[in-house]
Motif scaffolding. Structure first.
Motif, PDB file in Angstrom:
ATOM      1  N   ASP A 138       8.223  27.319 -31.883  1.00 43.11           N
ATOM      2  CA  ASP A 138       7.224  27.787 -32.853  1.00 43.11           C
ATOM      3  C   ASP A 138       6.994  26.632 -33.833  1.00 43.11           C
ATOM      4  OD1 ASP A 138       5.783  28.897 -34.971  1.00 43.11           O
ATOM      5  OD2 ASP A 138       6.712  30.863 -34.731  1.00 43.11           O
ATOM      6  N   ILE A 139       5.937  25.871 -33.615  1.00 40.74           N
ATOM      7  CA  ILE A 139       5.700  24.662 -34.390  1.00 40.74           C
ATOM      8  C   ILE A 139       5.598  24.960 -35.883  1.00 40.74           C
ATOM      9  CG2 ILE A 139       4.188  22.684 -34.746  1.00 40.74           C
ATOM     10  CD1 ILE A 139       5.632  22.660 -32.088  1.00 40.74           C
ATOM     11  N   SER A 145       6.766  17.831 -24.951  1.00 38.63           N
ATOM     12  CA  SER A 145       5.920  18.125 -26.107  1.00 38.63           C
ATOM     13  C   SER A 145       4.814  17.083 -26.234  1.00 38.63           C
ATOM     14  CB  SER A 145       6.758  18.142 -27.388  1.00 38.63           C
ATOM     15  OG  SER A 145       7.323  16.864 -27.615  1.00 38.63           O
ATOM     16  N   SER A 146       3.807  17.449 -27.004  1.00 39.35           N
ATOM     17  CA  SER A 146       2.722  16.520 -27.285  1.00 39.35           C
ATOM     18  C   SER A 146       3.101  15.655 -28.477  1.00 39.35           C
ATOM     19  CB  SER A 146       1.436  17.295 -27.590  1.00 39.35           C
ATOM     20  OG  SER A 146       0.470  16.420 -28.105  1.00 39.35           O
ATOM     21  N   LEU A 147       2.774  14.377 -28.408  1.00 43.62           N
ATOM     22  CA  LEU A 147       3.071  13.486 -29.532  1.00 43.62           C
ATOM     23  C   LEU A 147       2.130  13.747 -30.706  1.00 43.62           C
ATOM     24  CD1 LEU A 147       3.593  10.126 -27.611  1.00 43.62           C
ATOM     25  CD2 LEU A 147       5.317  11.788 -28.323  1.00 43.62           C
ATOM     26  N   ALA A 148       1.137  14.592 -30.501  1.00 40.44           N
ATOM     27  CA  ALA A 148       0.125  14.814 -31.526  1.00 40.44           C
ATOM     28  C   ALA A 148       0.694  15.436 -32.792  1.00 40.44           C
ATOM     29  CB  ALA A 148      -0.991  15.706 -30.974  1.00 40.44           C
ATOM     30  N   TYR A 149       1.771  16.225 -32.662  1.00 38.85           N
ATOM     31  CA  TYR A 149       2.309  16.875 -33.849  1.00 38.85           C
ATOM     32  C   TYR A 149       3.630  16.273 -34.308  1.00 38.85           C
ATOM     33  CZ  TYR A 149       5.090  19.382 -30.333  1.00 38.85           C
ATOM     34  OH  TYR A 149       5.916  19.691 -29.286  1.00 38.85           O
ATOM     35  N   ALA A 150       4.078  15.192 -33.671  1.00 34.85           N
ATOM     36  CA  ALA A 150       5.358  14.590 -34.053  1.00 34.85           C
ATOM     37  C   ALA A 150       5.359  14.172 -35.521  1.00 34.85           C
ATOM     38  CB  ALA A 150       5.661  13.387 -33.165  1.00 34.85           C
ATOM     39  N   HIS A 151       4.201  13.738 -36.019  1.00 37.93           N
ATOM     40  CA  HIS A 151       4.125  13.279 -37.404  1.00 37.93           C
ATOM     41  C   HIS A 151       4.268  14.426 -38.400  1.00 37.93           C
ATOM     42  CE1 HIS A 151       0.057  14.758 -36.644  1.00 37.93           C
ATOM     43  NE2 HIS A 151      -0.088  14.853 -37.961  1.00 37.93           N
ATOM     44  N   ARG A 152       4.147  15.664 -37.941  1.00 38.95           N
ATOM     45  CA  ARG A 152       4.233  16.809 -38.848  1.00 38.95           C
ATOM     46  C   ARG A 152       5.681  17.143 -39.208  1.00 38.95           C
ATOM     47  NH1 ARG A 152       1.019  21.843 -36.841  1.00 38.95           N
ATOM     48  NH2 ARG A 152       1.631  22.481 -38.964  1.00 38.95           N
ATOM     49  N   VAL A 199      11.087  14.316 -40.486  1.00 34.83           N
ATOM     50  CA  VAL A 199      12.407  13.871 -40.058  1.00 34.83           C
ATOM     51  C   VAL A 199      12.608  12.386 -40.367  1.00 34.83           C
ATOM     52  CG1 VAL A 199      12.493  15.614 -38.239  1.00 34.83           C
ATOM     53  CG2 VAL A 199      11.657  13.334 -37.704  1.00 34.83           C
ATOM     54  N   ASP A 200      13.873  11.989 -40.349  1.00 32.26           N
ATOM     55  CA  ASP A 200      14.240  10.611 -40.671  1.00 32.26           C
ATOM     56  C   ASP A 200      14.628   9.803 -39.443  1.00 32.26           C
ATOM     57  OD1 ASP A 200      14.392  11.015 -43.739  1.00 32.26           O
ATOM     58  OD2 ASP A 200      15.672  12.596 -42.934  1.00 32.26           O
ATOM     59  N   VAL A 201      15.099  10.510 -38.401  1.00 36.93           N
ATOM     60  CA  VAL A 201      15.612   9.826 -37.215  1.00 36.93           C
ATOM     61  C   VAL A 201      15.104  10.529 -35.960  1.00 36.93           C
ATOM     62  CG1 VAL A 201      17.681   9.154 -35.919  1.00 36.93           C
ATOM     63  CG2 VAL A 201      17.715   9.140 -38.428  1.00 36.93           C
ATOM     64  N   ILE A 202      14.693   9.753 -34.976  1.00 36.65           N
ATOM     65  CA  ILE A 202      14.378  10.277 -33.652  1.00 36.65           C
ATOM     66  C   ILE A 202      15.434   9.726 -32.689  1.00 36.65           C
ATOM     67  CG2 ILE A 202      12.782  10.166 -31.699  1.00 36.65           C
ATOM     68  CD1 ILE A 202      10.481  10.271 -33.590  1.00 36.65           C
ATOM     69  N   ALA A 225       8.923   6.137 -33.387  1.00 34.59           N
ATOM     70  CA  ALA A 225       9.770   6.350 -34.564  1.00 34.59           C
ATOM     71  C   ALA A 225       9.408   5.361 -35.669  1.00 34.59           C
ATOM     72  CB  ALA A 225      11.237   6.235 -34.187  1.00 34.59           C
ATOM     73  N   HIS A 226       9.319   4.111 -35.311  1.00 31.14           N
ATOM     74  CA  HIS A 226       9.003   3.087 -36.307  1.00 31.14           C
ATOM     75  C   HIS A 226       7.597   3.273 -36.862  1.00 31.14           C
ATOM     76  CE1 HIS A 226      12.243   0.246 -34.437  1.00 31.14           C
ATOM     77  NE2 HIS A 226      12.761   1.212 -35.178  1.00 31.14           N
ATOM     78  N   GLY A 227       6.666   3.669 -36.014  1.00 30.16           N
ATOM     79  CA  GLY A 227       5.299   3.880 -36.464  1.00 30.16           C
ATOM     80  C   GLY A 227       5.188   5.023 -37.457  1.00 30.16           C
TER      81      GLY A 227
END
Length: 396
Positions: A275-276, A303-310, A313-316, A343-345
């Motif tokens: 549940d995003i 998962s889609s990378l589209a919501y990773a920025h939401r 978090v500090d570490v992947i 992660a760096h981006g």
């Protein structure tokens, strides 16, 4: 209401049916045969006490027949069905007081049904034997988990986390371990899924959080003030969905005296994508406390990378399944490099799990990976063993 699984209440019928099935199949063969003989005798006595087959039809004989079919299979079910038919037929009068016998067609029909029902039950159980065995294994493991939690059979091992550039230990991941009273250890991959399905992962996770925070607090007091050391604790999907999780985290921090910035909570990507919106809200609430956050097993959740920025978090963490193949599989190497770049981006650090060889380490360094853990550096260790390593590093 009896609760068979924390968070998943069972109805009374379902609960006691599981308990009876669990108890009966857990008995030895000899004990089961004794139970069967006693049940048949008891059924015969009950029929006589009630006045005979003419007073109340002796349907209770189906119980030992079904038990035989479940416990021993078709052969025992057949024999038990015949015995039940004889005990409920020629050996049981129609009227005990007057000594009136049953007619042959009446008891013969009943005998045939006893045998038929026994064979049907045995057939159905045989068809689902694998499922039944798995259910019983999980039931026993569930009971053992409850006992283990009550009797403090769990302990934590700590795997060092290092900076790949210098090899300095900058943290540790708390890993749950379970040693039973007989000295045997249960693999986490065996008991953790059962704990998650049953809901027991919530109280177990709360214990892990308190224990890890207490140990991290002790390490923080023993290390030089300038030494940056963090402790990572895994959080399950059930814990993440618990609205009281921030309160539990805050309580563990206050109880241990640990600074929030020292604690990092790890959540698997799979748990996050259930549940995003709920996951984002939960992470934001935890971030407000001041703890660090990490996405574990990244790249395995489809998962889609589209919501990773939401996710705040500090570490992947790069899953060890990719790290294990980066020397031989170009696809795994490409995925690993992409996760590190992502992660760096997003302004995060990348941590590679499961590093076991110098070649893997060299490739990860060339990709710019920040942190790592794995057998190449150290296996999960006791608090005492890791304390010695930290002390030596501080002296050096």
């Amino acid at each position: 209401m009896p609760v068979g699984d924390i968070g998943k209440p069972l109805g009374r019928g379902q609960y006691w049916a599981k308990r009876v099935l669990f108890a009966s199949t857990g008995t030895s063969n000899a004990t089961s045969w004794v139970v069967l003989a006693v049940a048949l005798t008891g059924c015969w006595l009950l029929g006589h006490l009630l006045g005979g087959a003419g007073r109340v039809a002796p349907h209770w004989f189906y119980l030992p027949v079904i038990f035989a079919g479940v416990r021993f299979g078709p052969g025992a079910a057949f024999v038990t069905g015949v015995f039940a038919g004889v005990l409920a037929g020629p050996l049981m009068p129609l009227d005990v007081a007057d000594g009136v016998p049953q007619t042959v067609p009446d008891w013969a029909t009943r005998l045939a049904f006893f045998v038929l029902i026994g064979q049907v039950v045995a057939f159905l159980v045989a068809r689902s034997h694998a499922e039944l065995a798995e259910e019983l294994r999980r039931l026993r493991l569930h009971e053992d988990l409850r006992r283990g939690l009550a009797l403090d059979e769990f302990h934590l091992a700590y795997q060092p986390i290092v900076t790949l550039g210098t090899g300095e230990i900058v943290g540790a991941e708390a890993l749950l371990r379970w040693t039973q009273p007989d000295g045997s250890s249960v693999c986490p991959s065996t008991f953790v899924p059962v704990a998650e399905d049953s809901g027991l992962i919530v109280p177990i996770g709360a214990w892990v959080l308190r224990e890890a925070c207490g140990q991290a607090s002790a390490w923080s007091r023993s290390l030089p003030p300038e030494r940056d050391f963090k402790i990572s604790v895994n959080v399950s999907a059930l814990q993440l969905a618990d609205p009281d999780l921030p309160k539990h985290v805050q309580a563990a921090l206050v109880e241990s005296g640990l600074r929030p910035s020292v604690l990092t909570l790890e959540v698997t990507e799979t748990a996050l994508i259930v549940d995003i919106e709920q996951s984002v809200a939960a992470l934001v609430a935890l971030k407000a406390i001041g703890v660090g956050l990490a996405i574990d097993d990244f790249g395995t959740g489809q998962s889609s990378l589209a919501y990773a920025h939401r996710f705040p978090v500090d570490v992947i963490k790069v899953d060890q399944s990719f790290v294990a193949r980066i020397e031989t599989d170009t696809a795994s190497a490409a995925i690993t490099a992409s996760v590190i770049g992502l992660a760096h981006g997003l302004g995060m650090q990348a941590l590679a799990e499961g590093i076991e060889t110098a070649g893997q380490l060299a490739l990860l360094r060339s990709m710019g990976c920040d942190l790592g853990q794995g057998y190449y550096f150290d296996r999960p260790a006791t608090p005492e063993a890791l304390s010695e390593r930290l002390a030596l590093a501080s002296v050096g």
